[in-house]
Design an enzyme around this catalytic site. Sequence first.
Site, PDB file in Angstrom:
ATOM      1  N   GLY A  40       0.839  -1.199   0.000  1.00 43.91           N
ATOM      2  CA  GLY A  40       0.000   0.000   0.000  1.00 43.91           C
ATOM      3  C   GLY A  40       0.865   1.236   0.000  1.00 43.91           C
ATOM      4  O   GLY A  40       0.491   2.266   0.571  1.00 43.91           O
ATOM      5  N   SER A  53      -7.905   0.622  11.926  1.00 45.66           N
ATOM      6  CA  SER A  53      -8.524   1.944  11.872  1.00 45.66           C
ATOM      7  C   SER A  53      -9.325   2.116  13.148  1.00 45.66           C
ATOM      8  O   SER A  53      -9.835   1.133  13.706  1.00 45.66           O
ATOM      9  CB  SER A  53      -9.457   1.989  10.658  1.00 45.66           C
ATOM     10  OG  SER A  53     -10.496   2.921  10.874  1.00 45.66           O
ATOM     11  N   SER A  54      -9.489   3.372  13.595  1.00 48.38           N
ATOM     12  CA  SER A  54     -10.185   3.560  14.882  1.00 48.38           C
ATOM     13  C   SER A  54     -11.672   3.216  14.791  1.00 48.38           C
ATOM     14  O   SER A  54     -12.344   3.117  15.820  1.00 48.38           O
ATOM     15  CB  SER A  54      -9.988   4.987  15.398  1.00 48.38           C
ATOM     16  OG  SER A  54     -10.436   5.913  14.450  1.00 48.38           O
ATOM     17  N   CYS A  55     -12.186   2.990  13.563  1.00 46.16           N
ATOM     18  CA  CYS A  55     -13.600   2.602  13.460  1.00 46.16           C
ATOM     19  C   CYS A  55     -13.828   1.158  13.900  1.00 46.16           C
ATOM     20  O   CYS A  55     -14.969   0.694  13.923  1.00 46.16           O
ATOM     21  CB  CYS A  55     -14.136   2.839  12.062  1.00 46.16           C
ATOM     22  SG  CYS A  55     -13.346   1.846  10.819  1.00 46.16           S
ATOM     23  N   TYR A  68     -16.488  -1.833   6.463  1.00 49.06           N
ATOM     24  CA  TYR A  68     -15.043  -1.558   6.469  1.00 49.06           C
ATOM     25  C   TYR A  68     -14.429  -1.945   7.813  1.00 49.06           C
ATOM     26  O   TYR A  68     -13.365  -2.574   7.886  1.00 49.06           O
ATOM     27  CB  TYR A  68     -14.853  -0.059   6.193  1.00 49.06           C
ATOM     28  CG  TYR A  68     -13.424   0.424   6.270  1.00 49.06           C
ATOM     29  CD1 TYR A  68     -12.519   0.149   5.258  1.00 49.06           C
ATOM     30  CD2 TYR A  68     -12.997   1.198   7.356  1.00 49.06           C
ATOM     31  CE1 TYR A  68     -11.213   0.608   5.328  1.00 49.06           C
ATOM     32  CE2 TYR A  68     -11.694   1.660   7.435  1.00 49.06           C
ATOM     33  CZ  TYR A  68     -10.807   1.367   6.419  1.00 49.06           C
ATOM     34  OH  TYR A  68      -9.520   1.827   6.497  1.00 49.06           O
ATOM     35  N   LYS A 123     -11.425  -4.607   8.858  1.00 48.30           N
ATOM     36  CA  LYS A 123     -10.229  -4.218   9.623  1.00 48.30           C
ATOM     37  C   LYS A 123     -10.086  -5.068  10.887  1.00 48.30           C
ATOM     38  O   LYS A 123      -8.975  -5.446  11.264  1.00 48.30           O
ATOM     39  CB  LYS A 123     -10.302  -2.723   9.983  1.00 48.30           C
ATOM     40  CG  LYS A 123     -10.043  -1.811   8.794  1.00 48.30           C
ATOM     41  CD  LYS A 123      -8.589  -1.907   8.403  1.00 48.30           C
ATOM     42  CE  LYS A 123      -8.175  -0.983   7.304  1.00 48.30           C
ATOM     43  NZ  LYS A 123      -6.783  -1.225   6.846  1.00 48.30           N
ATOM     44  N   PRO A 160      -4.744   3.370  14.224  1.00 53.77           N
ATOM     45  CA  PRO A 160      -4.480   4.812  14.172  1.00 53.77           C
ATOM     46  C   PRO A 160      -5.744   5.654  14.279  1.00 53.77           C
ATOM     47  O   PRO A 160      -6.834   5.208  13.907  1.00 53.77           O
ATOM     48  CB  PRO A 160      -3.859   4.983  12.787  1.00 53.77           C
ATOM     49  CG  PRO A 160      -4.483   3.916  11.957  1.00 53.77           C
ATOM     50  CD  PRO A 160      -4.808   2.764  12.892  1.00 53.77           C
ATOM     51  N   HIS A 208     -12.109  12.134   3.407  1.00 53.39           N
ATOM     52  CA  HIS A 208     -12.352  12.347   4.830  1.00 53.39           C
ATOM     53  C   HIS A 208     -12.532  13.846   5.091  1.00 53.39           C
ATOM     54  O   HIS A 208     -12.247  14.676   4.229  1.00 53.39           O
ATOM     55  CB  HIS A 208     -11.180  11.796   5.646  1.00 53.39           C
ATOM     56  CG  HIS A 208     -11.134  10.304   5.659  1.00 53.39           C
ATOM     57  ND1 HIS A 208     -11.869   9.554   6.546  1.00 53.39           N
ATOM     58  CD2 HIS A 208     -10.463   9.423   4.888  1.00 53.39           C
ATOM     59  CE1 HIS A 208     -11.648   8.265   6.321  1.00 53.39           C
ATOM     60  NE2 HIS A 208     -10.793   8.158   5.324  1.00 53.39           N
ATOM     61  N   TRP A 268     -20.873  18.899   6.857  1.00 52.00           N
ATOM     62  CA  TRP A 268     -21.850  17.829   7.046  1.00 52.00           C
ATOM     63  C   TRP A 268     -22.132  17.585   8.529  1.00 52.00           C
ATOM     64  O   TRP A 268     -21.204  17.612   9.367  1.00 52.00           O
ATOM     65  CB  TRP A 268     -21.342  16.522   6.426  1.00 52.00           C
ATOM     66  CG  TRP A 268     -21.162  16.579   4.950  1.00 52.00           C
ATOM     67  CD1 TRP A 268     -21.490  17.620   4.111  1.00 52.00           C
ATOM     68  CD2 TRP A 268     -20.577  15.564   4.134  1.00 52.00           C
ATOM     69  NE1 TRP A 268     -21.150  17.296   2.823  1.00 52.00           N
ATOM     70  CE2 TRP A 268     -20.592  16.050   2.801  1.00 52.00           C
ATOM     71  CE3 TRP A 268     -20.052  14.290   4.382  1.00 52.00           C
ATOM     72  CZ2 TRP A 268     -20.099  15.298   1.737  1.00 52.00           C
ATOM     73  CZ3 TRP A 268     -19.561  13.542   3.319  1.00 52.00           C
ATOM     74  CH2 TRP A 268     -19.589  14.053   2.008  1.00 52.00           C
TER      75      TRP A 268
HETATM   76  P1  GDP Z   1     -15.369   9.208  10.148  1.00 48.58           P
HETATM   77  O1  GDP Z   1     -14.448   9.459  11.288  1.00 48.58           O
HETATM   78  O2  GDP Z   1     -15.349   7.803   9.668  1.00 48.58           O
HETATM   79  O3  GDP Z   1     -16.758   9.670  10.457  1.00 48.58           O
HETATM   80  O4  GDP Z   1     -14.757  10.016   8.929  1.00 48.58           O
HETATM   81  P2  GDP Z   1     -14.980  11.368   8.130  1.00 48.58           P
HETATM   82  O5  GDP Z   1     -13.673  12.053   8.082  1.00 48.58           O
HETATM   83  O6  GDP Z   1     -15.604  11.054   6.808  1.00 48.58           O
HETATM   84  O7  GDP Z   1     -16.035  12.256   8.939  1.00 48.58           O
HETATM   85  C1  GDP Z   1     -15.762  12.786  10.197  1.00 48.58           C
HETATM   86  C2  GDP Z   1     -16.875  13.729  10.621  1.00 48.58           C
HETATM   87  O8  GDP Z   1     -16.799  14.922   9.846  1.00 48.58           O
HETATM   88  C3  GDP Z   1     -18.298  13.187  10.449  1.00 48.58           C
HETATM   89  O9  GDP Z   1     -19.065  13.605  11.560  1.00 48.58           O
HETATM   90  C4  GDP Z   1     -18.758  13.907   9.201  1.00 48.58           C
HETATM   91  O10 GDP Z   1     -20.161  14.049   9.114  1.00 48.58           O
HETATM   92  C5  GDP Z   1     -18.087  15.261   9.370  1.00 48.58           C
HETATM   93  N1  GDP Z   1     -17.957  16.042   8.126  1.00 48.58           N
HETATM   94  C6  GDP Z   1     -18.324  17.347   7.981  1.00 48.58           C
HETATM   95  N2  GDP Z   1     -18.164  17.750   6.716  1.00 48.58           N
HETATM   96  C7  GDP Z   1     -17.654  16.686   6.039  1.00 48.58           C
HETATM   97  C8  GDP Z   1     -17.266  16.488   4.684  1.00 48.58           C
HETATM   98  O11 GDP Z   1     -17.375  17.364   3.836  1.00 48.58           O
HETATM   99  N3  GDP Z   1     -16.762  15.265   4.351  1.00 48.58           N
HETATM  100  C9  GDP Z   1     -16.633  14.263   5.290  1.00 48.58           C
HETATM  101  N4  GDP Z   1     -16.108  13.091   4.891  1.00 48.58           N
HETATM  102  N5  GDP Z   1     -17.017  14.406   6.572  1.00 48.58           N
HETATM  103  C10 GDP Z   1     -17.527  15.609   6.944  1.00 48.58           C
END
Ligand code: GDP
Length: 318
Positions: free
Chosen positions: A11, A108-110, A137, A141, A164, A180, A203
């Site tokens: 990777g 992954s922390s998920c 996912y 993991k 991580p 992300h 979001w």
């Molecule tokens: P997660 O840790 O698996 O939830 O990974 P993400 O990085 O995709 O999202 C982290 C948090 O950021 C979540 O609560 C999303 O709803 C929020 N978020 C806010 N705006 C955005 C965006 O434009 N893209 C993503 N991916 N997440 C967003």
Amino acid sequence: MELNAKVYVAGGQTLIGAAILRRLERAGYVNIVGKADEEPPPSDPAQVEAFFARTNPAYVFLVSGDSGGIAANQKYPAQLMLDNLLTECIVIDNAHRYGVKKLLYLASSCVYPRNCPQPMSEGWLLTGPLEPTNEAYALAKLAGIKLCQAYNHQHGTKFISAIPANAFGPGDDFSPEDSHVIAALIRRMHEAKNGSWEAVDVWGTGSPQRDFIFVDDLADACLFIMEQYCEKQQPVNVGGGGVYSIKELAELIKRVVGYRGELRFDRTKPDGMPLKVLDSSVLNGMGWKSSTPFGTALRATYDWFLQAGQTARPANVP
Ligand code: GDP
């Protein structure tokens, strides 16, 4: 890990893999195999086996497997799960059959339960249901962690795992929908600044909290763990040290990008896990801590985006 040891980063073209390669080169490793075009597609059994037979790596960092943000996880659960299961099965089995001395698998922390007590320590794994937005996912993991442990148990291998926090940095995937949160907000605020938009959508509610780690710090931790960590049946957390709500993060990115408009929270989009913060006391107790200040790391990520990220192909998503 001797400086002339054969090291393979499975990777190597992902955000994290590329940072590990940079870190290894900086440390003086001269025998890195499978870089760039020489890397076999990690989910192709025949090509991976031929690669192990030809190169015989002694140490493997296993960071391959598709990944993406909350939207990508909802759109492509089958692809993300399949790609991660394939790559970990194939690489781990070949590492065993070709006598790899030590392998570090990055999860992954998920993998922690949705309602896990915070900060999440390693003992909470598999104690409750997962966050639905990334369950497929996360299960892949978790399978990777357990596969390493099963090989250790059955074959006496030394395959360790690390978990991580949310990684970001130069080389990230800046695609608008599937990335992300940090990459997504950098891109959106940059476009908003250039287009003089009045507001930018963020979001969810802005209240979820995340533990972010700069990818160069994570790469440094991976090298440290490969050299120092020996607990074969217990993964180790790698947190970034700071915890930010998405609202706080958006304000910080606004400042780094120089965007002056408003933030508009789009509650039709999911929040995902309400809190996701790693307890890194095991790794900290061994003497490793992340060192890059968050603001510096965000700045470096934005600088990379300005130079390369706007045109780079998406790095990690299907
Ligand atoms: P997660 O840790 O698996 O939830 O990974 P993400 O990085 O995709 O999202 C982290 C948090 O950021 C979540 O609560 C999303 O709803 C929020 N978020 C806010 N705006 C955005 C965006 O434009 N893209 C993503 N991916 N997440 C967003």
